[in-house]
Scaffold this motif. Structure first.
Motif, PDB file in Angstrom:
ATOM      1  N   ILE A   1       4.706  -9.890  12.860  1.00  0.00           N
ATOM      2  CA  ILE A   1       3.428  -9.231  13.186  1.00  0.00           C
ATOM      3  C   ILE A   1       3.221  -9.245  14.704  1.00  0.00           C
ATOM      4  CG2 ILE A   1       0.916  -9.372  12.872  1.00  0.00           C
ATOM      5  CD1 ILE A   1       1.431 -10.542  10.121  1.00  0.00           C
TER       6      ILE A   1
ATOM      7  N   LEU B   1       9.892  -0.759   7.416  1.00  0.00           N
ATOM      8  CA  LEU B   1       9.725  -2.000   6.651  1.00  0.00           C
ATOM      9  C   LEU B   1      10.887  -2.231   5.698  1.00  0.00           C
ATOM     10  CD1 LEU B   1       5.927  -1.889   5.743  1.00  0.00           C
ATOM     11  CD2 LEU B   1       7.053  -3.469   7.331  1.00  0.00           C
TER      12      LEU B   1
ATOM     13  N   ILE C   1      -1.561  -1.843  11.104  1.00  0.00           N
ATOM     14  CA  ILE C   1      -1.269  -0.434  10.778  1.00  0.00           C
ATOM     15  C   ILE C   1      -1.925   0.565  11.747  1.00  0.00           C
ATOM     16  CG2 ILE C   1      -3.160  -0.074   9.102  1.00  0.00           C
ATOM     17  CD1 ILE C   1      -0.070   1.135   7.847  1.00  0.00           C
TER      18      ILE C   1
ATOM     19  N   ARG D   1      -4.697  -0.176   0.402  1.00  0.00           N
ATOM     20  CA  ARG D   1      -3.996   0.293   1.620  1.00  0.00           C
ATOM     21  C   ARG D   1      -3.256   1.592   1.285  1.00  0.00           C
ATOM     22  NH1 ARG D   1      -5.185  -0.286   6.221  1.00  0.00           N
ATOM     23  NH2 ARG D   1      -4.877  -2.532   6.495  1.00  0.00           N
TER      24      ARG D   1
ATOM     25  N   VAL E   1       4.948   4.713   9.723  1.00  0.00           N
ATOM     26  CA  VAL E   1       5.543   3.606   8.959  1.00  0.00           C
ATOM     27  C   VAL E   1       6.431   4.203   7.868  1.00  0.00           C
ATOM     28  CG1 VAL E   1       5.112   1.538   7.571  1.00  0.00           C
ATOM     29  CG2 VAL E   1       3.414   2.251   9.272  1.00  0.00           C
TER      30      VAL E   1
ATOM     31  N   TYR F   1       8.631   2.886   4.566  1.00  0.00           N
ATOM     32  CA  TYR F   1       8.988   1.767   3.679  1.00  0.00           C
ATOM     33  C   TYR F   1      10.331   2.077   3.046  1.00  0.00           C
ATOM     34  CZ  TYR F   1       8.976  -1.325  -0.371  1.00  0.00           C
ATOM     35  OH  TYR F   1       9.333  -2.260  -1.319  1.00  0.00           O
TER      36      TYR F   1
ATOM     37  N   GLU G   1       0.806  -7.117   3.470  1.00  0.00           N
ATOM     38  CA  GLU G   1      -0.429  -6.750   4.177  1.00  0.00           C
ATOM     39  C   GLU G   1      -0.029  -6.198   5.541  1.00  0.00           C
ATOM     40  OE1 GLU G   1      -3.025 -10.191   1.922  1.00  0.00           O
ATOM     41  OE2 GLU G   1      -2.808 -10.314   4.101  1.00  0.00           O
ATOM     42  N   THR G   2      -0.763  -5.185   5.984  1.00  0.00           N
ATOM     43  CA  THR G   2      -0.377  -4.507   7.229  1.00  0.00           C
ATOM     44  C   THR G   2      -1.541  -4.486   8.227  1.00  0.00           C
ATOM     45  OG1 THR G   2      -1.032  -2.431   6.195  1.00  0.00           O
ATOM     46  CG2 THR G   2       1.302  -2.982   6.093  1.00  0.00           C
TER      47      THR G   2
END
Ligand code: BGC
Length: 786
Positions: free
Chosen positions: A423, A440, A451, A530, A457, A459, A447-448
């Motif tokens: 982070i 990611l 963001i 989210r 982003v 995934y 948890e982001t």
């Protein structure tokens, strides 16, 4: 010889032997009856076949095989053809290695984001799980190899996985935890299914006749064999009666055979009960061996390309503020995982890949800075280097996620957070350069909190051996992201309905939230999330039009309105009539992935049936009334909808429903409401203390109360840490897994079910001592096997 003649010749002892394994990966051969041994190996993300030292935790090496993306990734593809192709390729590698059956796919439901093994499962939704699972099975079996659905059933946590008891009502089982398996059995016709370690309402899955015979065989028509999870045969006698055919692994478990023979001699187990299992075993072995193909080398490059395609098609674009695809060359790649990717999970699905490509391998000429190591350890020097790289480039790609020691078979995550160092690295880079993209690599939602600071982003899940190349293709626009989330990403773990009572320290699993798992809860309770279920962006745009319904067929037209080609995953949700029996606000009942060239449009069709509208209320029943059909791009993004009237009955509403949590779910369900729904009280397991211990307790639990067991515990820890000079390393997933499977495994599992991990008399001697019966314990310890 045919099945009947073989069985007629076999003695009762031989039949019992046949239903116990020969060693870690083989059945017992009876050459004199023309019955060879069959070989099984782990899947589901590639072949884990061991020639030499064998284990069930992925510790020892296995033959080189293609490491495909894990289910955490392929679940995002929603692509039935892709799953079939992967299954077929893995089966080809199995044929090359003389393997008859692959232990996969894993069809457990992602009940909590914290389950350590979520990376091996497809979704929080049973419909999607069943469809993808069935396709994978069809792919494997079309190449003459048996597939094995696992872990049947309700095995949605790793904590105390060998002994935990799931308190769960039948409706929840039927609608959520069984129906993915049901669909895969129906559509895929798997040859094998693996019973799970855990208990459902007090009965171990391997002992559970209701589960393995009444439901699986009599209702669903499954005609293959049931094999235990490794070391998961609770009682060989109960297993014969329940329809659990094959106890694995074999080799050190002669006490299982002895117990069955004794029960037979005492008249407690009938020949008929043994014959039923033995017959299925003989049948399966003959079919499996008839399907063997001459082993030839598989095409490693072609399979690498398939792994690349799978990783690319499974990626989910979570955010994109007009920065992707990259249009510049001045890019810095930051993060240890860019060079040393996390591409697969730890445990029994661990593959020895034929080749591995990192993002840095794919783009050797971009700047690289490590930022922090996999665990998130960092220092001023590493962070300064990251800042420097960020300053020098127009765009930064930070590769971050979860380390191996955070998610694995054998234990669950403690929380939904990424390591602090990851982070911090994202924050620092984004502060220096706002054009930051995060990639990611993790097998479950995180948890982001960062963001809003980054522009995009992606995934990737755990994307397999070609993941690095896939990331490069996606970043640069050579490939257009088309994956969608098969599970909700809550804002915080605390938002999950089961967060209050899931996993450690609760030894039993209370399924209090019932059918309100994942989006079924978030949508009904209107909780902000989210990223919603079914969500994923693309480099193009899709428009939906012309919804029309003919009988049970729902048609819609989808158009690619953007400038690049791409694929859309259209989803069909059903909203039930109200009032009536409590039900989730939306349930996925169809989906369709369609590839469209820029400007192209196509009509797609979803086919519904009675089950699309049914609830389980003492049988599948359809409530009559008006249902809303929503065609959506994600569960929170319905594009078109239409009401249809369905004929059915008035499904009775239980007396406890009104005013209960289930009538309007919000926050955590109270235990009292859960008990009312179950119709009985739920008692906590006996408190841990001297005198109370049973063979379901673990050495770790008993050590708290007994000096002697503490000595045993320390000796075990030393033994499992021998590769680390006897010192435990809690950041090492192998250590944590081995600890959970030995020091913190139920005693009976160590002694009775596993292949002789601990001699039976030793286990029960330790138990006596832990309960304060020192001399009895010593007597057992020095006695020969019980
Ligand atoms: C896992 C199974 C696996 C088996 C054999 C068990 O610990 O739960 O998924 O197939 O080991 O390795």
């Amino acid at each position: 010889m045919d099945v009947k003649s073989i069985l007629a010749k076999m003695s009762i002892e031989e039949k019992i032997d046949l239903c116990c394994g020969a060693d870690f990966w083989h059945s017992v051969a009876f050459e004199k009856y023309g019955l060879p041994a069959i070989t099984v190996a782990d899947g589901p993300h590639g072949l884990r076949f061991q020639y030499g030292e064998s284990d069930m935790l992925g510790i020892h090496n296995s033959v080189p095989a293609t490491c495909f993306p894990t289910a955490a990734a392929t679940g995002c593809s929603w692509d039935i053809d892709l799953l079939k192709e992967i299954g077929s390729a893995i089966a080809e590698e199995a044929q090359t290695n003389g393997v008859d059956a692959i232990l996969g796919p894993g069809l457990n439901i992602k009940r909590s984001p914290l389950c350590g093994r979520n990376f091996e499962y497809f979704s929080e939704d049973p419909y999607l799980t069943g469809q993808l699972g069935a396709a994978f099975v069809l792919g494997i079996q079309e190449n003459g190899v048996s597939a094995c659905l696992k872990h049947f059933a309700a095995n949605s946590q790793e904590y105390k996985r060998f002994s935990s008891n799931g308190h769960v009502d039948e409706r929840t089982l039927r609608e959520i935890y069984l129906s993915g398996f049901e669909k895969a059995v129906d559509l895929g016709k798997p040859s094998m299914i693996m019973s799970a370690y855990d208990k459902i309402n007090g009965i171990y899955c391997s002992d559970n006749k209701w589960l393995l015979t009444d439901v699986l065989r009599d209702e669903w028509g499954f005609d293959g064999i049931v094999v235990t999870d490794w070391g998961g045969m609770h009682s060989r006698v109960a297993g014969f009666k329940s329809g659990c055919d094959w106890s694995m692994p074999g080799g050190g478990t002669t006490h299982l055979q002895r117990s069955a023979l004794k029960a037979y001699q005492l008249g407690e187990l009938s020949e008929h009960e043994i014959n039923k299992c033995a017959k299925r075993m003989v049948n399966r072995i003959l079919l499996a061996t008839a399907n063997r193909q001459c082993s030839k080398e598989f095409d490693k490059d072609a399979h690498y390309q398939m792994a690349l395609k799978a990783a690319t098609e499974s990626a989910v674009l979570l955010k994109n503020d007009s920065i992707l695809p990259l249009s510049v060359d001045s890019v810095a790649v930051i993060g240890y995982m860019a060079k040393n990717p996390r591409y697969q999970g730890s445990g029994s699905s661990h593959i020895n890949p034929t080749k591995l490509t990192s993002l840095c391998d794919a783009v050797p000429d971009w700047f690289y800075a490590e930022g922090c190591d996999q665990l998130g350890n960092t220092n001023e020097y590493l962070l300064e280097q990251a800042k420097e790289a960020a300053r020098k480039s127009k765009i930064c790609v930070v590769v971050a996620g979860l380390p191996e020691s955070y998610e694995s078979e054998g234990f669950d995550r403690n929380d939904m957070k990424m390591p602090n160092g990851h982070i911090r690295m994202i924050d620092i880079v984004a502060n220096v350069n706002p054009n930051t993209v995060v990639v990611l690599l993790c097998g479950s939602p995180v948890e982001t909190p960062w963001i809003d600071k980054v522009k995009a982003v992606i995934y990737m899940g755990l994307p397999g051996q070609a993941g690095g190349e896939a990331i490069f293709d996606l970043l640069t626009g050579k490939a257009n992201p088309s994956g969608k989330l098969p599970e909700t990403w809550p804002l915080h773990y605390e938002d999950a309905p089961c967060a209050e009572y899931y996993g450690s320290p609760h030894r039993d699993a209370q399924y209090r939230e019932g059918i309100y798992v994942g989006y079924r809860y978030y949508e009904t309770a209107t909780v902000p999330v989210r990223f919603p279920f079914g969500y994923g962006l693309s480099y193009t745009r899709f428009e939906y039009s012309d919804l029309y319904i003919e009988g049970m067929n729902v048609h819609v037209t989808i158009k690619n309105c953007g400038k690049v080609d791409g694929a859309e995953i259209a989803q069909l949700y059903v909203t039930p009539p109200k009032p009536g029996i409590h039900r989730p606000d939306k349930e996925l009942r169809g989906f369709c992935k369609v590839f469209l060239k820029s400007g192209e449009s196509k009509e797609v069709t979803f086919i519904l049936n009675e089950r699309s509208f049914a609830v389980w209320e003492d049988g599948w029943k359809v409530q009559k009334g008006k249902y809303e059909i929503k065609i959506a791009s994600s569960v929170r993004d319905a594009r078109l909808s239409q009401i249809i009237e369905i004929n059915g009955i008035e499904v009775p509403v239980s007396h406890w429903q009104d005013g209960s949590w289930y009538a309007s779910p919000k926050d955590y369900p109270p235990k009292e409401d859960f008990e009312k729904m179950l119709g009985h009280l739920v008692h906590a397991p006996e408190p841990l203390r001297k005198g109370n211990f049973t063979d379901e307790n673990t050495i770790a639990e008993m050590a708290e109360y007994s000096f002697f067991v503490r000595i045993v515990k320390n000796a075990m820890i030393k033994a499992i840490s021998k590769d680390n000079g006897g010192k435990p390393d809690y950041n090492n997933p192998t250590f944590r897994m081995t600890y959970a499977s030995s020091v913190d495994a139920a005693l009976f599992n160590l002694a009775i079910s596993s292949c002789g991990a601990m001699p039976v008399n030793v286990a029960y001697g330790i138990l006596e001592i832990a309960n304060g019966h020192f001399f009895n314990g010593i007597r057992l310890l020095v006695k020969k096997d019980r």
